[in-house]
Design a protein around this motif. Structure first.
Motif, PDB file in Angstrom:
ATOM      1  N   GLU A 191      55.149  27.373  -2.401  1.00  0.00           N
ATOM      2  CA  GLU A 191      54.976  27.703  -0.983  1.00  0.00           C
ATOM      3  C   GLU A 191      53.663  28.444  -0.815  1.00  0.00           C
ATOM      4  O   GLU A 191      53.255  29.203  -1.693  1.00  0.00           O
ATOM      5  N   GLU A 195      54.241  27.365   4.307  1.00  0.00           N
ATOM      6  CA  GLU A 195      54.472  25.914   4.137  1.00  0.00           C
ATOM      7  C   GLU A 195      55.030  25.648   2.746  1.00  0.00           C
ATOM      8  O   GLU A 195      54.621  26.279   1.772  1.00  0.00           O
ATOM      9  N   TYR A 197      55.431  22.928  -0.364  1.00  0.00           N
ATOM     10  CA  TYR A 197      54.711  21.772  -0.898  1.00  0.00           C
ATOM     11  C   TYR A 197      55.452  21.202  -2.099  1.00  0.00           C
ATOM     12  O   TYR A 197      56.089  21.926  -2.857  1.00  0.00           O
TER      13      TYR A 197
END
Length: 247
Positions: A191, A195, A197
């Protein structure tokens, strides 16, 4: 990038290698070791002074830049536009970088073509791997040598760490590895800035025997095999690298 997209992307390398996170995760690679390898291999090959070298899948150009400092005229190529844009900052009259697909031969020929740090085995099809070897062959001049530096699959599979966590620049990378259909699958989750990933690396676990068969098919003559960056003998169960010299 969604989980499904990352998982189903055949050309995963064209997205993952273009992210800044790829470079963060692998930024602590040992430059001293890499430079020692370049010293050893160029000395072993006895390349001509001001010889020409193609660094195939050069990334941000760390090998290319050092080879150029040793006095060689170097062209570094990579599929990642981001990596090439970073490498281009180091260009001079004897050091050039360009975006290029290694399955396609270059227009010029070279005294040596180097494919370093396990930059082979990303493709899904046998044909793509053979085309890469043929492209290397066609990019060599009549006295030229090819060098592929790959991991030793036998050693890696025996010593695979299924799960590990790495914190780099405040980012915690959760890494899982497994073997599936003779490929080493590495799943990378992390992260950053709120966000999440997820990326997947897939590399074929080619053994020396696999390379010998592919090279025969591509019309390449394997000359020598080494097991580490000091160019010591290759041992199937003990060597960490598989370094192949061919013509």
């Amino acid at each position: 990038m969604s989980d499904s997209l990352a998982k189903n992307s055949e050309n995963w390398f064209s997205t993952w290698f273009d992210t800044p996170y790829y470079h963060i995760l692998y930024k602590n690679r040992n430059d001293e070791e890499a430079q020692g390898f370049m010293d050893n291999i160029t000395h072993y090959l006895n390349l001509p002074e001001n010889g020409t070298i193609l660094d195939l899948a050069c990334g941000k150009g760390r090998h290319s830049i050092y080879l150029n400092k040793l006095g060689y005229t170097v062209t570094g190529v990579d599929l990642s536009e981001n990596s090439i844009n970073i490498a281009k900052e180091f260009e001079n009259e004897n050091l050039h970088f360009k975006t290029h697909d290694m399955r396609v031969p270059m227009h010029e020929t070279y005294d040596a073509v180097f494919n370093l740090f396990t930059s082979f085995g990303y493709f899904e099809t046998h044909e793509d791997n053979i085309n890469t070897l043929k492209a290397i062959k066609e990019s060599l001049n009549e006295y030229g040598f090819g060098v592929i530096d790959f991991f030793n699959a036998d050693f890696i599979l025996e010593n695979l760490i299924p799960e590990e966590t790495k914190e780099i620049d405040g980012i915690v990378f959760n890494i899982k590895k497994r073997v599936e259909n003779k490929k080493i699958i590495k799943e990378i989750r992390f992260e950053d800035k709120g966000e999440s990933y997820f990326f997947t690396e897939k590399v074929s676990a080619f053994t020396l025997e696999d390379f010998e068969q592919m090279m025969e098919e591509a019309g390449i003559y394997l000359l020598e095999v080494f097991g580490d960056y000091k160019l010591r003998k290759f041992y199937k169960t003990q060597s960490e690298r598989l370094i192949m010299i061919f013509k």
